[in-house]
Design a protein around this motif. Structure first.
Motif, PDB file in Angstrom:
ATOM      1  N   ALA A   1       1.074  -1.548  -0.170  1.00  0.00           N
ATOM      2  CA  ALA A   1      -0.351  -0.077  -0.113  1.00  0.00           C
ATOM      3  C   ALA A   1       0.623   0.795   0.440  1.00  0.00           C
ATOM      4  O   ALA A   1       0.862   2.277  -1.173  1.00  0.00           O
ATOM      5  N   VAL A   2       2.258   1.197   1.171  1.00  0.00           N
ATOM      6  CA  VAL A   2       3.153   2.457   0.381  1.00  0.00           C
ATOM      7  C   VAL A   2       3.798   2.758  -0.114  1.00  0.00           C
ATOM      8  O   VAL A   2       3.449   3.414  -1.149  1.00  0.00           O
ATOM      9  N   LEU A   3       3.799   1.523  -0.800  1.00  0.00           N
ATOM     10  CA  LEU A   3       4.784   1.912  -1.717  1.00  0.00           C
ATOM     11  C   LEU A   3       3.762   2.286  -3.427  1.00  0.00           C
ATOM     12  O   LEU A   3       4.746   3.093  -3.844  1.00  0.00           O
ATOM     13  N   ALA A   4       2.681   1.373  -3.579  1.00  0.00           N
ATOM     14  CA  ALA A   4       1.617   2.587  -4.226  1.00  0.00           C
ATOM     15  C   ALA A   4       1.448   3.589  -4.212  1.00  0.00           C
ATOM     16  O   ALA A   4       1.502   4.619  -5.185  1.00  0.00           O
ATOM     17  N   PHE A   5       1.912   3.904  -3.548  1.00  0.00           N
ATOM     18  CA  PHE A   5       0.943   5.711  -2.864  1.00  0.00           C
ATOM     19  C   PHE A   5       2.361   6.657  -2.953  1.00  0.00           C
ATOM     20  O   PHE A   5       2.167   7.700  -3.604  1.00  0.00           O
ATOM     21  N   GLU A   6       3.458   5.916  -3.022  1.00  0.00           N
ATOM     22  CA  GLU A   6       5.143   6.197  -2.959  1.00  0.00           C
ATOM     23  C   GLU A   6       5.414   7.240  -4.787  1.00  0.00           C
ATOM     24  O   GLU A   6       5.678   7.650  -4.849  1.00  0.00           O
ATOM     25  N   ARG A   7       4.298   5.684  -5.186  1.00  0.00           N
ATOM     26  CA  ARG A   7       4.807   5.535  -6.087  1.00  0.00           C
ATOM     27  C   ARG A   7       3.647   6.405  -7.366  1.00  0.00           C
ATOM     28  O   ARG A   7       4.351   7.611  -8.283  1.00  0.00           O
ATOM     29  N   SER A   8       2.130   6.557  -6.972  1.00  0.00           N
ATOM     30  CA  SER A   8       1.739   7.653  -6.884  1.00  0.00           C
ATOM     31  C   SER A   8       2.077   9.232  -6.962  1.00  0.00           C
ATOM     32  O   SER A   8       2.036   9.697  -7.745  1.00  0.00           O
ATOM     33  N   ARG A   9       2.198   9.262  -6.197  1.00  0.00           N
ATOM     34  CA  ARG A   9       2.611  10.888  -5.589  1.00  0.00           C
ATOM     35  C   ARG A   9       4.054  11.016  -6.520  1.00  0.00           C
ATOM     36  O   ARG A   9       4.185  12.046  -6.894  1.00  0.00           O
ATOM     37  N   ARG A  10       5.229   9.936  -6.749  1.00  0.00           N
ATOM     38  CA  ARG A  10       6.347  10.039  -7.213  1.00  0.00           C
ATOM     39  C   ARG A  10       5.595  10.360  -8.774  1.00  0.00           C
ATOM     40  O   ARG A  10       6.515  11.560  -9.463  1.00  0.00           O
ATOM     41  N   GLU A  11       4.898  10.178  -9.161  1.00  0.00           N
ATOM     42  CA  GLU A  11       4.299   9.845 -10.702  1.00  0.00           C
ATOM     43  C   GLU A  11       3.569  11.571 -10.799  1.00  0.00           C
ATOM     44  O   GLU A  11       2.583  11.824 -11.637  1.00  0.00           O
TER      45      GLU A  11
END
Length: 249
Positions: free
Chosen positions: A76-86
């Motif tokens: 979950a944290v990984l996906a949220f962080e990737r969303s924020r980075r993108e």
């Protein structure tokens, strides 16, 4: 058809290529499954899209929300962080990321990956914006300097002044662009996804365990050695952990 072309076609077909319309349809199906609380089906749909090369901040956000509903804090944290980075700007992105972190077992306080001033600047600005700003100001400055040489003496001072100002303005944009490139190339952040990740003194299985961390914790990957990577926690603590236990953002 050449042998190489045949191999490429077979590879694409074997991967289950989706047309944009099919991808959009699968995305909608996954969204509907999520609203029906069929999180397993939603997760499968989102992961299929990622596996076929479709991504973007919205997909990462929805996938992160699905992981969070399943209490899979690491992913979950990984996906949220990737969303924020993108470039994700979903209203609930930061709230859901904070919720996932609140559920983490590890409460590490320090000034590591989250505390870097340069990283905060990069996170708060757009790399594409910095690139276009630098390129636009630099090209415009060069244009006015060229115009300076084309105009007759006595009527060209303004072009030199304007060109100089534009080149000066390109400097901070260039520095910001360099910061984005440096952070992207040298600072590798990751999230712990293993149920329990043991960090050792040396990159060997028989080495003494220095500490343990758990899913959702954000770390920095400093270097790698085979199946191990050296991670640094936000408080500066370092150790060697198995590569499969972390996923880079």
């Amino acid at each position: 058809m050449s042998a190489l072309a045949a191999v490429l076609v077979a590879t694409v077909l074997g991967q289950g290529y989706y047309s944009p319309e099919e991808a959009q349809g699968l995305f909608q199906q996954a969204n509907e499954a999520f609203y029906k609380q069929d999180y397993a089906a939603a997760r499968t749909g989102y992961e299929k899209l990622l596996a076929r090369g479709f991504g973007g901040p919205d997909l990462q956000y929805n996938l992160g929300t699905t992981y969070l509903a399943q209490d899979d804090l690491g992913h979950a944290v990984l996906a949220f962080e990737r969303s924020r980075r993108e470039g994700g700007e979903a209203p609930d992105l930061e709230a859901n990321l904070a919720l996932a972190r609140a559920r983490q077992l590890d409460k590490v306080v320090g000034t590591g990956p989250e505390g870097s001033f340069l990283q905060r600047v990069v996170a708060a600005t757009s790399g594409n914006g910095a690139a276009w700003g630098f390129l636009g100001a630099w090209l415009a400055g060069c244009f006015f300097f060229l115009l300076f040489w084309l105009l007759r003496p006595g009527k060209r001072a303004w072009a030199a002044v304007l060109g100089g100002l534009l080149l000066i303005l390109s400097l901070p944009a260039g520095a910001l662009l360099a910061a984005h490139v440096w952070v992207h190339e040298t600072l590798h952040e990751a999230v712990v996804i293993a149920p329990t990740l043991r960090a050792r003194e040396f990159p060997r299985e028989e080495a003494k365990v220095s500490f343990e961390v758990h899913p959702g914790l954000k770390v920095r990957v400093m270097e790698d050695a085979g199946r191990y990577v050296r991670i640094r926690l936000p408080n500066g603590l370092e150790g060697w952990a198995e590569r499969e236990g972390v996923a880079e953002i």
